[in-house]
Design an enzyme around this catalytic site. Sequence first.
Site, mmCIF file in Angstrom:
data_model
loop_
_atom_site.group_PDB
_atom_site.id
_atom_site.type_symbol
_atom_site.label_atom_id
_atom_site.label_comp_id
_atom_site.label_asym_id
_atom_site.label_seq_id
_atom_site.Cartn_x
_atom_site.Cartn_y
_atom_site.Cartn_z
ATOM 1 C CB ILE A 60 -68.944 34.940 1.693
ATOM 2 C CG1 ILE A 60 -69.430 35.965 2.722
ATOM 3 C CG2 ILE A 60 -69.793 34.960 0.439
ATOM 4 C CD1 ILE A 60 -69.220 37.406 2.311
ATOM 5 C CG ASP A 94 -74.387 38.299 -7.983
ATOM 6 O OD1 ASP A 94 -75.262 38.003 -7.153
ATOM 7 O OD2 ASP A 94 -74.587 39.056 -8.957
ATOM 8 C CB THR A 117 -60.957 42.271 -5.574
ATOM 9 O OG1 THR A 117 -61.620 41.159 -4.951
ATOM 10 C CG2 THR A 117 -60.871 43.431 -4.617
ATOM 11 N N GLY A 118 -62.881 41.026 -8.276
ATOM 12 C CA GLY A 118 -62.925 39.925 -9.235
ATOM 13 C C GLY A 118 -63.100 40.471 -10.638
HETATM 14 N N1 AR6 Z 1 -66.834 33.523 -1.041
HETATM 15 C C1 AR6 Z 1 -66.041 34.598 -0.821
HETATM 16 N N2 AR6 Z 1 -65.442 35.298 -1.805
HETATM 17 C C2 AR6 Z 1 -65.637 34.879 -3.076
HETATM 18 C C3 AR6 Z 1 -66.436 33.765 -3.398
HETATM 19 C C4 AR6 Z 1 -67.056 33.074 -2.317
HETATM 20 N N3 AR6 Z 1 -67.851 32.008 -2.521
HETATM 21 N N4 AR6 Z 1 -66.431 33.617 -4.754
HETATM 22 C C5 AR6 Z 1 -65.647 34.583 -5.256
HETATM 23 N N5 AR6 Z 1 -65.154 35.344 -4.250
HETATM 24 P P1 AR6 Z 1 -66.526 38.964 -8.061
HETATM 25 P P2 AR6 Z 1 -66.840 41.874 -8.449
HETATM 26 C C6 AR6 Z 1 -64.280 36.539 -4.317
HETATM 27 O O1 AR6 Z 1 -66.033 38.807 -9.452
HETATM 28 O O2 AR6 Z 1 -65.431 42.014 -8.854
HETATM 29 C C7 AR6 Z 1 -70.623 39.241 -10.762
HETATM 30 O O3 AR6 Z 1 -70.903 38.593 -11.956
HETATM 31 C C8 AR6 Z 1 -63.388 36.687 -5.521
HETATM 32 O O4 AR6 Z 1 -62.196 35.959 -5.346
HETATM 33 O O5 AR6 Z 1 -67.493 37.971 -7.532
HETATM 34 O O6 AR6 Z 1 -67.422 42.865 -7.463
HETATM 35 C C9 AR6 Z 1 -71.656 40.287 -10.393
HETATM 36 O O7 AR6 Z 1 -72.944 39.927 -10.854
HETATM 37 C C10 AR6 Z 1 -63.137 38.192 -5.524
HETATM 38 O O8 AR6 Z 1 -62.049 38.501 -4.657
HETATM 39 O O9 AR6 Z 1 -67.225 40.436 -7.850
HETATM 40 C C11 AR6 Z 1 -71.143 41.521 -11.063
HETATM 41 O O10 AR6 Z 1 -71.528 41.579 -12.420
HETATM 42 C C12 AR6 Z 1 -64.386 38.779 -4.888
HETATM 43 O O11 AR6 Z 1 -65.132 37.657 -4.382
HETATM 44 C C13 AR6 Z 1 -69.650 41.369 -10.988
HETATM 45 O O12 AR6 Z 1 -69.412 39.959 -10.905
HETATM 46 C C14 AR6 Z 1 -65.259 39.582 -5.821
HETATM 47 O O13 AR6 Z 1 -65.241 39.014 -7.126
HETATM 48 C C15 AR6 Z 1 -69.093 42.004 -9.739
HETATM 49 O O14 AR6 Z 1 -67.690 41.942 -9.781
#
Ligand code: AR6
Length: 164
Positions: free
Chosen positions: A10, A33, A118-119
């Site tokens: 993204i 993030d 979803t992460g």
């Molecule tokens: N581009 C697109 N999608 C991505 C990327 C990217 N570069 N990197 C990861 N994803 P998460 P959450 C996807 O864990 O579950 C953070 O530490 C990944 O595969 O990033 O909302 C924050 O500070 C997954 O499907 O976010 C919060 O503390 C999705 O992004 C916490 O994590 C979301 O995964 C938020 O957790």
Amino acid sequence: MRIEAALGDITLEAVDAIVNAANPALAGGGGVDGAIHRGAGEAELHRACATLGGCQTGDAKATPGFDLPARWIIHTVGPIWRGGGFGEAELLASCYRRCLEVADEVGARSLAFPAISTGVYGYPRPRAADVAVATLKEAETNVEVVRLLAFDAATLDLYLDRLD
Ligand code: AR6
């Protein structure tokens, strides 16, 4: 509004605004993030986030995109999955709705979302895709294009299935 699904990072999206899956402190973190903070420029984005007073689960707030191709970052805080009985679906839907409202406030016409929650936050991917697509389909907004950015092929398939 057109809804598209795509596979990719993204932080490379050349849209008006990208959505960040942030935490309530807007302090940066891992996952998407972390990638967004690195791409925008850690110091500048950290300073901008520090002026916002945090963000509640289900809400969204904007900063500039700084060094990213996107002009804006809309930071939203998804729910932590606790089994589904704690309002998670409504909070996740609220994230999608609030991001569109904030996009309208800053005048963004194109918007890319990651798969919020979803992460690390553990929301089951199929259920999160249901909420994302259903909420976006119902929304009233001036945003013209929404891109659902999947970071893996399985998530892309979930989106494509629901957009059929
Ligand atoms: N581009 C697109 N999608 C991505 C990327 C990217 N570069 N990197 C990861 N994803 P998460 P959450 C996807 O864990 O579950 C953070 O530490 C990944 O595969 O990033 O909302 C924050 O500070 C997954 O499907 O976010 C919060 O503390 C999705 O992004 C916490 O994590 C979301 O995964 C938020 O957790």
